[in-house]
Design a protein around this motif. Structure first.
Motif, PDB file in Angstrom:
ATOM      1  N   ALA A 171      11.311  98.820  -2.820  1.00  0.00           N
ATOM      2  CA  ALA A 171      10.691 100.116  -3.088  1.00  0.00           C
ATOM      3  C   ALA A 171      10.263 100.743  -1.763  1.00  0.00           C
ATOM      4  N   GLU A 172      10.194 102.078  -1.744  1.00  0.00           N
ATOM      5  CA  GLU A 172       9.785 102.782  -0.535  1.00  0.00           C
ATOM      6  C   GLU A 172       8.376 102.346  -0.105  1.00  0.00           C
ATOM      7  N   GLY A 173       7.506 102.191  -1.094  1.00  0.00           N
ATOM      8  CA  GLY A 173       6.125 101.759  -0.829  1.00  0.00           C
ATOM      9  C   GLY A 173       6.095 100.394  -0.150  1.00  0.00           C
ATOM     10  N   THR A 174       6.985  99.535  -0.573  1.00  0.00           N
ATOM     11  CA  THR A 174       7.075  98.202   0.018  1.00  0.00           C
ATOM     12  C   THR A 174       7.465  98.311   1.477  1.00  0.00           C
ATOM     13  N   SER A 175       8.412  99.227   1.753  1.00  0.00           N
ATOM     14  CA  SER A 175       8.855  99.428   3.128  1.00  0.00           C
ATOM     15  C   SER A 175       7.672  99.888   4.002  1.00  0.00           C
ATOM     16  N   LYS A 176       6.918 100.845   3.456  1.00  0.00           N
ATOM     17  CA  LYS A 176       5.760 101.361   4.211  1.00  0.00           C
ATOM     18  C   LYS A 176       4.741 100.250   4.493  1.00  0.00           C
ATOM     19  N   SER A 177       4.443  99.496   3.477  1.00  0.00           N
ATOM     20  CA  SER A 177       3.431  98.446   3.651  1.00  0.00           C
ATOM     21  C   SER A 177       3.944  97.347   4.580  1.00  0.00           C
ATOM     22  N   ASN A 178       5.230  97.047   4.497  1.00  0.00           N
ATOM     23  CA  ASN A 178       5.832  96.062   5.407  1.00  0.00           C
ATOM     24  C   ASN A 178       5.698  96.522   6.852  1.00  0.00           C
ATOM     25  N   LEU A 179       5.937  97.825   7.041  1.00  0.00           N
ATOM     26  CA  LEU A 179       5.862  98.383   8.388  1.00  0.00           C
ATOM     27  C   LEU A 179       4.428  98.238   8.939  1.00  0.00           C
ATOM     28  N   SER A 180       3.471  98.573   8.102  1.00  0.00           N
ATOM     29  CA  SER A 180       2.074  98.473   8.538  1.00  0.00           C
ATOM     30  C   SER A 180       1.698  97.039   8.870  1.00  0.00           C
ATOM     31  N   ARG A 181       2.164  96.134   8.035  1.00  0.00           N
ATOM     32  CA  ARG A 181       1.884  94.717   8.292  1.00  0.00           C
ATOM     33  C   ARG A 181       2.490  94.296   9.630  1.00  0.00           C
ATOM     34  N   ALA A 182       3.705  94.753   9.852  1.00  0.00           N
ATOM     35  CA  ALA A 182       4.401  94.402  11.088  1.00  0.00           C
ATOM     36  C   ALA A 182       3.624  94.913  12.291  1.00  0.00           C
TER      37      ALA A 182
ATOM     38  N   ARG B 159      10.308  92.257  10.329  1.00  0.00           N
ATOM     39  CA  ARG B 159      11.130  92.490  11.518  1.00  0.00           C
ATOM     40  C   ARG B 159      12.177  93.568  11.248  1.00  0.00           C
ATOM     41  N   LEU B 160      12.816  93.433  10.096  1.00  0.00           N
ATOM     42  CA  LEU B 160      13.872  94.403   9.773  1.00  0.00           C
ATOM     43  C   LEU B 160      13.296  95.803   9.610  1.00  0.00           C
ATOM     44  N   VAL B 161      12.205  95.913   8.867  1.00  0.00           N
ATOM     45  CA  VAL B 161      11.621  97.230   8.620  1.00  0.00           C
ATOM     46  C   VAL B 161      11.135  97.839   9.940  1.00  0.00           C
ATOM     47  N   PHE B 162      10.482  97.037  10.771  1.00  0.00           N
ATOM     48  CA  PHE B 162       9.976  97.548  12.044  1.00  0.00           C
ATOM     49  C   PHE B 162      11.123  98.067  12.913  1.00  0.00           C
ATOM     50  N   ASN B 163      12.192  97.311  13.003  1.00  0.00           N
ATOM     51  CA  ASN B 163      13.362  97.715  13.772  1.00  0.00           C
ATOM     52  C   ASN B 163      13.975  98.995  13.229  1.00  0.00           C
ATOM     53  N   LEU B 164      14.194  98.990  11.928  1.00  0.00           N
ATOM     54  CA  LEU B 164      14.875 100.126  11.314  1.00  0.00           C
ATOM     55  C   LEU B 164      14.044 101.405  11.460  1.00  0.00           C
ATOM     56  N   TYR B 165      12.748 101.278  11.275  1.00  0.00           N
ATOM     57  CA  TYR B 165      11.894 102.474  11.287  1.00  0.00           C
ATOM     58  C   TYR B 165      11.527 102.895  12.708  1.00  0.00           C
ATOM     59  N   VAL B 166      10.976 101.963  13.470  1.00  0.00           N
ATOM     60  CA  VAL B 166      10.417 102.316  14.775  1.00  0.00           C
ATOM     61  C   VAL B 166      11.506 102.439  15.845  1.00  0.00           C
ATOM     62  N   LEU B 167      12.423 101.493  15.902  1.00  0.00           N
ATOM     63  CA  LEU B 167      13.383 101.492  17.002  1.00  0.00           C
ATOM     64  C   LEU B 167      14.672 102.247  16.683  1.00  0.00           C
ATOM     65  N   ASP B 168      15.043 102.302  15.401  1.00  0.00           N
ATOM     66  CA  ASP B 168      16.300 102.988  15.086  1.00  0.00           C
ATOM     67  C   ASP B 168      16.123 104.263  14.267  1.00  0.00           C
TER      68      ASP B 168
ATOM     69  N   HIS C 238      11.809 105.704   5.488  1.00  0.00           N
ATOM     70  CA  HIS C 238      11.464 104.659   4.517  1.00  0.00           C
ATOM     71  C   HIS C 238      12.420 104.675   3.325  1.00  0.00           C
ATOM     72  N   LYS C 239      12.888 105.879   2.985  1.00  0.00           N
ATOM     73  CA  LYS C 239      13.812 106.006   1.860  1.00  0.00           C
ATOM     74  C   LYS C 239      15.109 105.232   2.169  1.00  0.00           C
ATOM     75  N   GLU C 240      15.616 105.437   3.391  1.00  0.00           N
ATOM     76  CA  GLU C 240      16.847 104.740   3.797  1.00  0.00           C
ATOM     77  C   GLU C 240      16.629 103.227   3.820  1.00  0.00           C
ATOM     78  N   ILE C 241      15.489 102.854   4.429  1.00  0.00           N
ATOM     79  CA  ILE C 241      15.196 101.420   4.537  1.00  0.00           C
ATOM     80  C   ILE C 241      15.099 100.795   3.146  1.00  0.00           C
ATOM     81  N   ALA C 242      14.438 101.527   2.229  1.00  0.00           N
ATOM     82  CA  ALA C 242      14.295 101.007   0.870  1.00  0.00           C
ATOM     83  C   ALA C 242      15.655 100.728   0.253  1.00  0.00           C
ATOM     84  N   SER C 243      16.629 101.665   0.498  1.00  0.00           N
ATOM     85  CA  SER C 243      17.953 101.442  -0.096  1.00  0.00           C
ATOM     86  C   SER C 243      18.715 100.331   0.644  1.00  0.00           C
ATOM     87  N   PHE C 244      18.558 100.248   1.974  1.00  0.00           N
ATOM     88  CA  PHE C 244      19.234  99.169   2.729  1.00  0.00           C
ATOM     89  C   PHE C 244      18.794  97.799   2.223  1.00  0.00           C
TER      90      PHE C 244
END
Lengths: 178, 402
Positions: free
Chosen positions: A149-160, A126-135, A139-145
């Motif tokens: 890892a950046e890769g984790t953020s990407k895969s989370n987004l795809s799963r979402a 939910r967080l990754v989808f919001n941060l990436y798609v809606l705001d 992925h670099k920013e999300i990874a630090s928030f």
């Protein structure tokens, strides 16, 4: 009264100015909280905590960027801090395609439904989808928030995306069959 | 109409800018939990400094009042000296309450705190240590030790409620003081006589002050003092070149009204004179500026230690009224007045700070020596250099209490 003057008055703990700022931005920020939270009650808690932080720190606003953007960051941070406190387990990285297409008639999907689907997503998705798609964060920013890892953020987004697609389609097929 | 849609787009279009009114009770909650910042009140610096100083003084005086009263320590000393004897007496006594005292002096005092004083007006200072000694040297088997212990019990340590009657103290004192004074200045040491001597060196002259001082004791620690002093001070501007001439050069800060007009010699003054280019004899001399004041000080004295030899800190200010003002040229054995300075202010002030040591020579008579630094303000209405005069005086006085 100009917005800048209003902000300065808020910094002096002027109740009237605080109420005006709340009137002006409350709805936008509450909607933001709804998207980032699992349900209305949690959204309300985050919204209240975030707004208290906004008023307590309003003296630190430097009038350089957008005030609304500054408030949104505080709200999102409030949510993320809670997420960090919960210390959610890392989910194993998976490789899922970037683009997810859904077969949908826009008139059939309501805002409430989409919001509900987001809220039902597992916390990190939910967080990754919001941060990436809606705001619009990278992925670099999300990874630090989220301290992942950046890769984790990407895969989370795809799963979402994948979960959302399935759910949208399921709801729509329910509506048709119902 | 159905279409293939990117899932991101679907959510963005619907959710990007949507707004939902927050629940009404949210505002109440937020309002209640806001930290109300008190309006900033800028406190003037002097109030803050005075506050800190007052607190420090309060701490010092509290410390002095409550730490180790003298009478107590003398009794402790006495008991320590005669420890063995006390122990013997107590060992021979059968009364159990007195046995508690066997260990050492601290126990004795602890016991005393619990026992109600037999005589509530009895005070520590009234204990006659000699009597104790006498009793202790006698045989412990007699009844006298019991008497001693009774009296010891009646020492109202710790639980003392009645205050001893203090003989009425003499609060006023008057003194004649006399002080050698050294006058100089802070900063560049420029001469304030005239612009043309701006870079000439100056030096202070030893001078003299005397007067009457009256002091009133406010409490144990603080006294306020004032009086009248006659102060004669002056300084010398060196390396003045002078030649005999026909006219007096007018100096901007000196009025052309020689005090002793008959003695006035016509001469020209200059800070430099090139002798190689002419044959006129020139003499190197100096200008002495002498001025005197009637000084009225107002000072607070804080007592650090008392007794026969007391140490105090003194601080305050003085108002100085100009009563003497003369400029004199001095060179090769001749002295002559050239007028008075017009840039000296009629009234000026000084900030005073120093220490005061007093020594009691008789019941109501004491001498004191007090080195003081007095920094003057607005001495000169206008002066060329950054001239901040000060003077140091060692004030010696003979004081009488009444």
């Amino acid at each position: 009264m100009s917005l800048n003057k209003l902000i300065k008055q808020c910094a002096l703990s002027d109740k009237k100015a605080q109420a005006t700022v709340y009137e002006l931005f409350g709805s936008k920020l509450f909607a933001l909280c709804l998207k980032y939270s699992t349900n209305k009650q949690e959204a309300q808690d985050n919204f209240q905590d975030g707004f208290i932080t906004i008023f307590n720190k309003i003296g630190q606003f430097n009038f350089k960027g957008s005030f609304e953007g500054w408030m949104k960051r505080i709200m999102v941070n409030t949510v993320l801090q809670k997420y960090r406190k919960k210390n959610v387990l890392n989910i194993v990285t998976e490789n899922i395609p970037d683009e997810v297409i859904v077969d949908v008639d826009e008139d059939e999907v309501s805002l409430d439904m989409l919001l509900k689907l987001i809220q039902e997503l597992p916390e990190r998705y939910r967080l990754v989808f919001n941060l990436y798609v809606l705001d619009g964060h990278t992925h670099k920013e999300i990874a630090s928030f989220l301290n992942i890892a950046e890769g984790t953020s990407k895969s989370n987004l795809s799963r979402a995306r994948f979960i959302l697609k399935e759910k949208v389609e399921a709801v729509l097929s329910d509506q048709i069959s119902g | 109409m159905r279409e293939n849609k990117n899932i991101d787009r679907l959510f963005q279009e619907k959710l990007k800018d949507f707004e939902v009114s927050p629940p009404i009770k949210s505002w109440n909650f937020i309002e209640k939990n806001l930290v109300v910042k008190p309006p900033k009140r800028s406190m003037p610096l002097w109030i803050r400094i005075t506050g800190i100083a007052a607190m420090l003084l309060a701490f010092i005086s509290l410390g002095n009042n409550y730490i180790a009263p003298k009478n107590l320590s003398s009794i402790q000393e006495f008991i320590f000296k005669h420890k063995d004897t006390i122990e013997n007496i107590v060992k021979n006594e059968e009364n159990p309450t007195k046995k508690v005292i066997t260990d050492h002096e601290n126990t004795l005092f602890n016991v005393d705190v619990k026992v109600t004083p037999l005589n509530p007006h009895f005070h520590l200072s009234e204990i006659n240590l000699d009597t104790f000694s006498e009793i202790l040297t006698e045989t412990p088997q007699t009844n006298k030790p019991t008497f001693f212990l009774k009296d010891a019990h009646s020492i109202p340590l710790g639980t003392e409620t009645s205050k001893p009657e203090i003989p009425k103290e003499k609060r006023w004192s008057i003194a004649y003081t006399i002080a050698p004074i050294y006058f100089s200045s802070f900063g560049s040491g420029d001469s304030p006589v005239d612009a043309q001597f701006e870079n000439n060196s100056t030096s202070g002259k030893s001078n003299f002050s005397h007067g009457i001082k009256i002091a009133f004791k406010l409490n144990n620690k603080f006294s306020v003092q004032s009086g009248v002093n006659v102060v004669d001070i002056g300084y010398t501007t060196n390396n003045i070149h002078l030649t005999p001439g026909v006219a007096i050069i007018s100096l901007s800060d000196i009025s052309n009204k020689p005090i002793e007009s008959l003695k006035t010699t016509k001469m020209s003054l200059g800070k430099e004179f090139n002798t190689s280019q002419n044959n006129i004899t020139n003499t190197t001399g100096s200008i002495d500026q002498v001025f005197g004041y009637i000084e009225i000080p107002l000072e607070i004295k804080y007592q650090i230690t008392d007794g026969k030899l007391g140490l105090n800190i003194v601080g305050g200010f003085s108002t100085l009224f100009l009563n003497k003002n003369e400029l004199v040229i001095e060179a090769d054995g001749f002295r002559t007045s050239i007028g008075e300075a017009s840039n000296l202010k009629e009234i000026n002030f000084s900030g005073n700070i120093g220490v005061d040591v007093d020594y009691l020579i008789h019941k109501n008579l004491y001498i004191n020596i007090s080195p003081m630094l007095k920094v003057q303000t607005n001495t000169f209405s206008k002066s060329t250099g950054d001239y901040q005069p000060y003077y140091l005086g060692i004030y010696t006085g003979l004081n009488f209490k009444f």
